[in-house]
Scaffold this motif. Sequence first.
Motif, short mmCIF file in Angstrom:
data_model
loop_
_atom_site.label_atom_id
_atom_site.label_comp_id
_atom_site.label_asym_id
_atom_site.label_seq_id
_atom_site.Cartn_x
_atom_site.Cartn_y
_atom_site.Cartn_z
N SER A 1 18.81 23.38 -2.90
CA SER A 1 19.02 23.91 -4.37
C SER A 1 19.94 22.67 -4.82
O SER A 1 20.03 22.46 -6.03
N ALA A 2 20.75 21.96 -4.18
CA ALA A 2 21.85 21.04 -4.61
C ALA A 2 21.00 19.53 -4.79
O ALA A 2 21.43 18.88 -5.53
N ALA A 3 19.82 19.21 -4.36
CA ALA A 3 19.31 18.06 -4.32
C ALA A 3 17.73 18.21 -4.80
O ALA A 3 17.04 18.36 -4.21
N LYS A 4 17.57 18.56 -6.15
CA LYS A 4 16.51 18.32 -6.84
C LYS A 4 16.05 17.07 -7.30
O LYS A 4 16.71 16.70 -8.40
N PRO A 5 15.01 16.44 -6.63
CA PRO A 5 14.74 14.97 -7.06
C PRO A 5 14.14 14.93 -8.43
O PRO A 5 13.37 15.69 -8.74
N SER A 6 14.35 13.66 -9.12
CA SER A 6 13.66 13.78 -10.43
C SER A 6 12.33 13.32 -10.05
O SER A 6 11.79 12.95 -9.12
N GLN A 7 11.46 13.26 -11.37
CA GLN A 7 9.95 13.02 -11.11
C GLN A 7 9.79 11.59 -10.67
O GLN A 7 8.82 11.33 -9.75
N THR A 8 10.42 10.56 -10.91
CA THR A 8 10.50 9.25 -10.80
C THR A 8 10.87 9.16 -9.11
O THR A 8 9.91 8.41 -8.42
N ILE A 9 11.68 9.81 -8.87
CA ILE A 9 11.89 9.82 -7.41
C ILE A 9 10.85 10.28 -6.47
O ILE A 9 10.60 9.79 -5.52
N SER A 10 10.36 11.36 -6.95
CA SER A 10 9.23 12.11 -5.96
C SER A 10 8.07 11.27 -6.06
O SER A 10 7.35 11.37 -5.14
N ASN A 11 7.73 10.55 -7.18
CA ASN A 11 6.58 9.64 -7.08
C ASN A 11 6.71 8.55 -6.35
O ASN A 11 5.35 8.21 -5.71
N ASN A 12 7.68 8.07 -5.88
CA ASN A 12 8.10 6.95 -4.99
C ASN A 12 8.36 7.54 -3.57
O ASN A 12 8.69 6.59 -2.71
N ARG A 13 8.13 8.66 -3.08
CA ARG A 13 8.33 9.42 -1.90
C ARG A 13 7.54 8.55 -0.83
O ARG A 13 6.45 8.67 -1.26
N GLN A 14 8.06 8.09 0.01
CA GLN A 14 7.30 7.84 1.30
C GLN A 14 6.65 8.77 2.07
O GLN A 14 7.32 9.46 2.61
N SER A 15 5.36 8.29 2.63
CA SER A 15 4.70 9.13 3.27
C SER A 15 4.09 8.38 4.43
O SER A 15 3.94 7.13 4.44
N LEU A 16 4.10 9.07 5.62
CA LEU A 16 3.30 8.51 6.94
C LEU A 16 1.77 8.13 6.81
O LEU A 16 1.15 9.20 6.43
N CYS A 17 1.45 6.95 6.85
CA CYS A 17 -0.03 6.56 6.80
C CYS A 17 -0.52 6.24 8.29
O CYS A 17 0.37 5.35 8.82
N CYS A 18 -1.67 6.10 8.43
CA CYS A 18 -2.14 5.51 9.67
C CYS A 18 -3.61 4.64 9.37
O CYS A 18 -4.52 5.27 8.41
N TYR A 19 -3.41 3.50 9.62
CA TYR A 19 -4.98 2.88 9.43
C TYR A 19 -5.51 2.32 10.87
O TYR A 19 -4.54 2.03 11.77
N THR A 20 -6.73 2.50 11.15
CA THR A 20 -7.42 2.15 12.49
C THR A 20 -8.30 1.25 12.23
O THR A 20 -9.31 1.37 11.31
N ASN A 21 -8.41 0.15 13.05
CA ASN A 21 -9.44 -0.95 12.55
C ASN A 21 -10.46 -0.47 13.55
O ASN A 21 -10.49 -0.74 14.85
N HIS A 22 -11.45 0.00 13.01
CA HIS A 22 -12.95 0.39 13.71
C HIS A 22 -13.78 -0.61 13.76
O HIS A 22 -14.88 -0.19 14.37
N THR A 23 -13.58 -1.89 13.70
CA THR A 23 -14.66 -2.97 13.82
C THR A 23 -14.13 -3.68 14.98
O THR A 23 -13.40 -3.59 15.86
N ASN A 24 -15.26 -4.66 14.89
CA ASN A 24 -15.09 -5.60 16.48
C ASN A 24 -14.46 -6.89 16.33
O ASN A 24 -14.55 -7.85 17.03
N TYR A 25 -13.88 -7.01 15.14
CA TYR A 25 -13.29 -8.20 14.73
C TYR A 25 -11.77 -7.87 14.37
O TYR A 25 -11.25 -6.72 13.89
N ILE A 26 -10.85 -9.06 14.27
CA ILE A 26 -9.63 -8.96 13.64
C ILE A 26 -9.36 -8.90 12.09
O ILE A 26 -10.14 -9.30 11.60
N GLN A 27 -8.64 -8.09 11.98
CA GLN A 27 -8.33 -7.57 10.32
C GLN A 27 -7.01 -8.19 9.99
O GLN A 27 -6.15 -8.07 10.84
N VAL A 28 -6.76 -8.49 8.58
CA VAL A 28 -5.39 -8.60 8.14
C VAL A 28 -5.30 -7.44 7.06
O VAL A 28 -6.14 -7.54 6.27
N ILE A 29 -4.36 -6.56 7.25
CA ILE A 29 -4.10 -5.76 6.25
C ILE A 29 -2.66 -6.20 5.23
O ILE A 29 -1.85 -6.57 5.88
N ARG A 30 -2.70 -5.80 4.25
CA ARG A 30 -1.62 -6.02 3.10
C ARG A 30 -1.49 -4.73 2.42
O ARG A 30 -2.38 -4.23 2.00
#
Length: 93
Positions: A12-41
């Motif tokens: 109740s004390a910490a209600k983020p503003s809309q701009t903060i909630s839009n920039n919230r970090q989430s955990l993501c995962c990428y898997t290279n399903h190919t047979n070659y090296i990739q560069v991700i950015r």
Amino acid sequence: MNSPTTSHQTTSAAKPSQTISNNRQSLCCYTNHTNYIQVIRLVNQSHTNWQRVIFPGERFLFEADSESNLEIMGDEVVSSLVNCQKLLVKLEV
């Protein structure tokens, strides 16, 4: 003796503003399903840009906001762009 803050008080004390909630970090995962090296950015609105080399079969966990995109460059001449919303890790409780 001070008692710890309850989650109800914190919520109740910490209600983020809309701009903060839009920039919230989430955990993501990428898997290279190919047979070659990739560069991700990571490409996003903020200044958190990085790139990594991902080997075949390798999984890479990272944090990104909902507006971020992952650029995948590999054996092809053209790179692909994936929205990080599609790479979100789903946690089971």
